[in-house]
Motif scaffolding. Structure first.
Motif, PDB file in Angstrom:
ATOM      1  N   VAL A   1      19.352  28.170  22.512  1.00  0.00           N
ATOM      2  CA  VAL A   1      18.011  28.467  22.988  1.00  0.00           C
ATOM      3  C   VAL A   1      17.740  29.963  22.877  1.00  0.00           C
ATOM      4  O   VAL A   1      18.558  30.788  23.265  1.00  0.00           O
ATOM      5  CB  VAL A   1      17.853  28.003  24.453  1.00  0.00           C
ATOM      6  CG1 VAL A   1      16.451  28.311  24.956  1.00  0.00           C
ATOM      7  CG2 VAL A   1      18.161  26.517  24.569  1.00  0.00           C
ATOM      8  N   GLY A   2      16.599  30.329  22.340  1.00  0.00           N
ATOM      9  CA  GLY A   2      16.234  31.728  22.188  1.00  0.00           C
ATOM     10  C   GLY A   2      17.046  32.435  21.131  1.00  0.00           C
ATOM     11  O   GLY A   2      17.208  33.654  21.186  1.00  0.00           O
ATOM     12  N   ASP A   3      17.577  31.679  20.161  1.00  0.00           N
ATOM     13  CA  ASP A   3      18.373  32.253  19.078  1.00  0.00           C
ATOM     14  C   ASP A   3      19.592  33.016  19.581  1.00  0.00           C
ATOM     15  O   ASP A   3      20.055  33.958  18.952  1.00  0.00           O
ATOM     16  CB  ASP A   3      17.519  33.183  18.201  1.00  0.00           C
ATOM     17  CG  ASP A   3      16.499  32.390  17.391  1.00  0.00           C
ATOM     18  OD1 ASP A   3      16.752  31.196  17.167  1.00  0.00           O
ATOM     19  OD2 ASP A   3      15.481  32.977  17.005  1.00  0.00           O
ATOM     20  N   ALA A   4      20.122  32.617  20.733  1.00  0.00           N
ATOM     21  CA  ALA A   4      21.329  33.245  21.249  1.00  0.00           C
ATOM     22  C   ALA A   4      22.549  32.589  20.631  1.00  0.00           C
ATOM     23  O   ALA A   4      22.608  31.369  20.504  1.00  0.00           O
ATOM     24  CB  ALA A   4      21.385  33.126  22.773  1.00  0.00           C
ATOM     25  N   ALA A   5      23.511  33.402  20.239  1.00  0.00           N
ATOM     26  CA  ALA A   5      24.712  32.864  19.616  1.00  0.00           C
ATOM     27  C   ALA A   5      25.476  31.992  20.605  1.00  0.00           C
ATOM     28  O   ALA A   5      25.611  32.340  21.779  1.00  0.00           O
ATOM     29  CB  ALA A   5      25.595  34.006  19.124  1.00  0.00           C
ATOM     30  N   GLN A   6      25.953  30.843  20.126  1.00  0.00           N
ATOM     31  CA  GLN A   6      26.699  29.901  20.968  1.00  0.00           C
ATOM     32  C   GLN A   6      28.050  29.578  20.316  1.00  0.00           C
ATOM     33  O   GLN A   6      28.284  28.454  19.852  1.00  0.00           O
ATOM     34  CB  GLN A   6      25.886  28.616  21.157  1.00  0.00           C
ATOM     35  CG  GLN A   6      24.532  28.799  21.801  1.00  0.00           C
ATOM     36  CD  GLN A   6      24.643  29.134  23.279  1.00  0.00           C
ATOM     37  OE1 GLN A   6      25.531  28.648  23.962  1.00  0.00           O
ATOM     38  NE2 GLN A   6      23.754  29.986  23.768  1.00  0.00           N
ATOM     39  N   PRO A   7      28.962  30.550  20.250  1.00  0.00           N
ATOM     40  CA  PRO A   7      30.248  30.293  19.582  1.00  0.00           C
ATOM     41  C   PRO A   7      31.089  29.250  20.296  1.00  0.00           C
ATOM     42  O   PRO A   7      31.871  28.541  19.657  1.00  0.00           O
ATOM     43  CB  PRO A   7      30.933  31.666  19.594  1.00  0.00           C
ATOM     44  CG  PRO A   7      30.295  32.407  20.732  1.00  0.00           C
ATOM     45  CD  PRO A   7      28.886  31.930  20.779  1.00  0.00           C
ATOM     46  N   GLN A   8      30.956  29.126  21.620  1.00  0.00           N
ATOM     47  CA  GLN A   8      31.756  28.136  22.337  1.00  0.00           C
ATOM     48  C   GLN A   8      31.369  26.712  21.948  1.00  0.00           C
ATOM     49  O   GLN A   8      32.220  25.810  21.886  1.00  0.00           O
ATOM     50  CB  GLN A   8      31.638  28.342  23.854  1.00  0.00           C
ATOM     51  CG  GLN A   8      30.368  27.805  24.504  1.00  0.00           C
ATOM     52  CD  GLN A   8      29.174  28.725  24.329  1.00  0.00           C
ATOM     53  OE1 GLN A   8      29.239  29.702  23.603  1.00  0.00           O
ATOM     54  NE2 GLN A   8      28.085  28.421  25.013  1.00  0.00           N
ATOM     55  N   LEU A   9      30.090  26.497  21.608  1.00  0.00           N
ATOM     56  CA  LEU A   9      29.657  25.173  21.180  1.00  0.00           C
ATOM     57  C   LEU A   9      30.148  24.874  19.763  1.00  0.00           C
ATOM     58  O   LEU A   9      30.495  23.732  19.447  1.00  0.00           O
ATOM     59  CB  LEU A   9      28.134  25.066  21.246  1.00  0.00           C
ATOM     60  CG  LEU A   9      27.496  25.209  22.632  1.00  0.00           C
ATOM     61  CD1 LEU A   9      25.999  24.958  22.559  1.00  0.00           C
ATOM     62  CD2 LEU A   9      28.148  24.257  23.623  1.00  0.00           C
ATOM     63  N   MET A  10      30.174  25.902  18.914  1.00  0.00           N
ATOM     64  CA  MET A  10      30.708  25.707  17.567  1.00  0.00           C
ATOM     65  C   MET A  10      32.194  25.358  17.616  1.00  0.00           C
ATOM     66  O   MET A  10      32.665  24.499  16.867  1.00  0.00           O
ATOM     67  CB  MET A  10      30.488  26.963  16.730  1.00  0.00           C
ATOM     68  CG  MET A  10      29.028  27.237  16.393  1.00  0.00           C
ATOM     69  SD  MET A  10      28.861  28.467  15.077  1.00  0.00           S
ATOM     70  CE  MET A  10      29.509  27.566  13.678  1.00  0.00           C
ATOM     71  N   LEU A  11      32.941  26.002  18.506  1.00  0.00           N
ATOM     72  CA  LEU A  11      34.360  25.683  18.637  1.00  0.00           C
ATOM     73  C   LEU A  11      34.554  24.277  19.192  1.00  0.00           C
ATOM     74  O   LEU A  11      35.461  23.549  18.760  1.00  0.00           O
ATOM     75  CB  LEU A  11      35.042  26.715  19.543  1.00  0.00           C
ATOM     76  CG  LEU A  11      35.186  28.123  18.977  1.00  0.00           C
ATOM     77  CD1 LEU A  11      35.811  29.056  20.004  1.00  0.00           C
ATOM     78  CD2 LEU A  11      36.026  28.110  17.704  1.00  0.00           C
ATOM     79  N   ALA A  12      33.706  23.887  20.145  1.00  0.00           N
ATOM     80  CA  ALA A  12      33.782  22.526  20.675  1.00  0.00           C
ATOM     81  C   ALA A  12      33.475  21.505  19.584  1.00  0.00           C
ATOM     82  O   ALA A  12      34.150  20.475  19.464  1.00  0.00           O
ATOM     83  CB  ALA A  12      32.822  22.369  21.849  1.00  0.00           C
ATOM     84  N   GLY A  13      32.465  21.797  18.781  1.00  0.00           N
ATOM     85  CA  GLY A  13      32.142  20.902  17.677  1.00  0.00           C
ATOM     86  C   GLY A  13      33.245  20.849  16.638  1.00  0.00           C
ATOM     87  O   GLY A  13      33.553  19.780  16.087  1.00  0.00           O
ATOM     88  N   ALA A  14      33.877  21.993  16.369  1.00  0.00           N
ATOM     89  CA  ALA A  14      34.977  22.017  15.409  1.00  0.00           C
ATOM     90  C   ALA A  14      36.160  21.194  15.912  1.00  0.00           C
ATOM     91  O   ALA A  14      36.804  20.476  15.143  1.00  0.00           O
ATOM     92  CB  ALA A  14      35.407  23.456  15.147  1.00  0.00           C
ATOM     93  N   CYS A  15      36.445  21.274  17.212  1.00  0.00           N
ATOM     94  CA  CYS A  15      37.531  20.467  17.781  1.00  0.00           C
ATOM     95  C   CYS A  15      37.216  18.982  17.700  1.00  0.00           C
ATOM     96  O   CYS A  15      38.100  18.161  17.417  1.00  0.00           O
ATOM     97  CB  CYS A  15      37.783  20.885  19.227  1.00  0.00           C
ATOM     98  SG  CYS A  15      38.498  22.544  19.422  1.00  0.00           S
ATOM     99  N   LEU A  16      35.951  18.623  17.941  1.00  0.00           N
ATOM    100  CA  LEU A  16      35.563  17.218  17.826  1.00  0.00           C
ATOM    101  C   LEU A  16      35.689  16.720  16.390  1.00  0.00           C
ATOM    102  O   LEU A  16      36.084  15.576  16.151  1.00  0.00           O
ATOM    103  CB  LEU A  16      34.114  17.037  18.315  1.00  0.00           C
ATOM    104  CG  LEU A  16      33.876  17.152  19.814  1.00  0.00           C
ATOM    105  CD1 LEU A  16      32.382  17.109  20.113  1.00  0.00           C
ATOM    106  CD2 LEU A  16      34.595  16.038  20.563  1.00  0.00           C
ATOM    107  N   SER A  17      35.377  17.593  15.431  1.00  0.00           N
ATOM    108  CA  SER A  17      35.448  17.183  14.024  1.00  0.00           C
ATOM    109  C   SER A  17      36.885  17.009  13.542  1.00  0.00           C
ATOM    110  O   SER A  17      37.117  16.404  12.498  1.00  0.00           O
ATOM    111  CB  SER A  17      34.726  18.213  13.147  1.00  0.00           C
ATOM    112  OG  SER A  17      35.394  19.464  13.172  1.00  0.00           O
ATOM    113  N   MET A  18      37.858  17.564  14.292  1.00  0.00           N
ATOM    114  CA  MET A  18      39.262  17.397  13.914  1.00  0.00           C
ATOM    115  C   MET A  18      39.796  16.008  14.255  1.00  0.00           C
ATOM    116  O   MET A  18      40.747  15.536  13.623  1.00  0.00           O
ATOM    117  CB  MET A  18      40.139  18.439  14.621  1.00  0.00           C
ATOM    118  CG  MET A  18      39.871  19.870  14.248  1.00  0.00           C
ATOM    119  SD  MET A  18      40.943  20.969  15.199  1.00  0.00           S
ATOM    120  CE  MET A  18      40.191  22.558  14.831  1.00  0.00           C
ATOM    121  N   LEU A  19      39.200  15.354  15.243  1.00  0.00           N
ATOM    122  CA  LEU A  19      39.758  14.102  15.743  1.00  0.00           C
ATOM    123  C   LEU A  19      39.863  13.019  14.677  1.00  0.00           C
ATOM    124  O   LEU A  19      40.905  12.352  14.586  1.00  0.00           O
ATOM    125  CB  LEU A  19      38.915  13.608  16.935  1.00  0.00           C
ATOM    126  CG  LEU A  19      38.968  14.482  18.189  1.00  0.00           C
ATOM    127  CD1 LEU A  19      38.076  13.902  19.273  1.00  0.00           C
ATOM    128  CD2 LEU A  19      40.395  14.598  18.705  1.00  0.00           C
TER     129      LEU A  19
END
Length: 287
Positions: free
Chosen positions: A246-264
């Motif tokens: 939201v508001g073009d704020a960087a969300q690296p923690q969500l990218m890492l969470a998504g990357a972990c989910l994609s590993m499963l």
């Protein structure tokens, strides 16, 4: 007495070599797993804590990052698209790769060496870079530029690695088995389905794992083919949607969470294919 000391010395040397081997393997495993562990812990941190990077372990374990990543990036849809592409690419590659390997290993036909040379040359061509434009134009002519089948067909066409992985195993199968099957009334095609494929099960498992992983991690092709169809994006493309919140704020923690989910899914595929690795290892030791 001397023989007992010699035997004890040999045992000590063998024990020392095993200890050194295990220490080396543990160090290699630590280097290999450290980025994954770092990503997992980072996915459980807040945005502020992750960007400051003060500690390895999160001060507050925020598991809601995974739920937010799942909903923000439409992970359910993107996961299905990735599974769809990877599954059909793997099945198609195995079918075409085994047929090509069987034909080259068992039949002498005109242009056989040229075919193998062409297959070798394709190993040095990047499927997603050098030939991207002509491939896209070809899919446009087939009206598949807005479909995942276009991506699947292109990925299957780059089956040279699978071909060379399988042809060695086909050549290792004695031709006497083919001759015995012919005597029993089988033809060229039934030998392929009833004799060759069952004996290639360990090789098929390993090849399927490599093919599935390559299709799962593919980024350029799905990106190009789904630019006008966001609902067809794969996980590798959808992860980019988590870069900004939201508001073009960087969300690296969500990218890492998504990357972990994609590993499963890859971990699950490896668990099922692990038996094939064991069979190949046992067969190589026995041989």
């Amino acid at each position: 007495m001397a023989s007992a000391q010699t035997s004890r010395s040999l045992k000590n040397k063998a024990l020392l070599s095993r200890v050194l081997l295990w220490i080396f393997l543990l160090i290699v495993a630590a280097f290999a797993l450290f980025p994954i562990i770092l990503a997992f812990f980072g996915s459980l941190k807040s945005n502020l804590e992750l960007t400051t990077g003060t500690t390895l372990l999160p001060k507050e374990w925020i598991f809601d990052n995974y739920a937010q990543a799942w909903t923000s990036a439409n992970f359910a849809r993107f996961t299905w698209n990735s599974v769809f592409i990877s599954t059909f690419t793997t099945l198609g590659t195995l079918l075409i790769g085994t047929m090509a390997a069987y034909a080259v290993a068992r039949v002498d036909f005109y242009g056989k060496r040229l075919y193998v040379v062409i297959q070798s040359c394709t190993l040095f061509i990047s499927i997603g870079a050098v030939v991207l434009r002509p491939q896209f134009d070809l899919m446009v002519s087939l009206n598949l530029q807005k479909s995942l089948w276009g991506v699947i067909i292109i990925l299957i066409s780059g089956h040279a690695t699978a071909f060379f992985m399988l042809i060695g195993f086909v050549r290792a199968i004695p031709k006497e088995l083919d001759e015995a099957a012919f005597i029993d009334g089988c033809n060229f095609y039934s030998v392929y389905f009833r004799v060759i494929l069952p004996l290639l099960t360990p090789a098929l498992g390993v090849t399927a794992l490599w093919t599935f992983r390559g299709a799962w991690n593919e980024y350029i092709l799905p990106l190009v083919f789904t630019m006008t169809q966001p609902s067809l994006q794969t996980l590798t493309v959808g992860l980019a949607n988590l870069k900004y919140g939201v508001g073009d704020a960087a969300q690296p923690q969500l990218m890492l969470a998504g990357a972990c989910l994609s590993m499963l899914p890859m971990i699950i595929v490896y668990i099922f294919a692990n038996k094939s690795f064991m069979q190949m290892t046992a067969g190589s030791v026995k041989g």
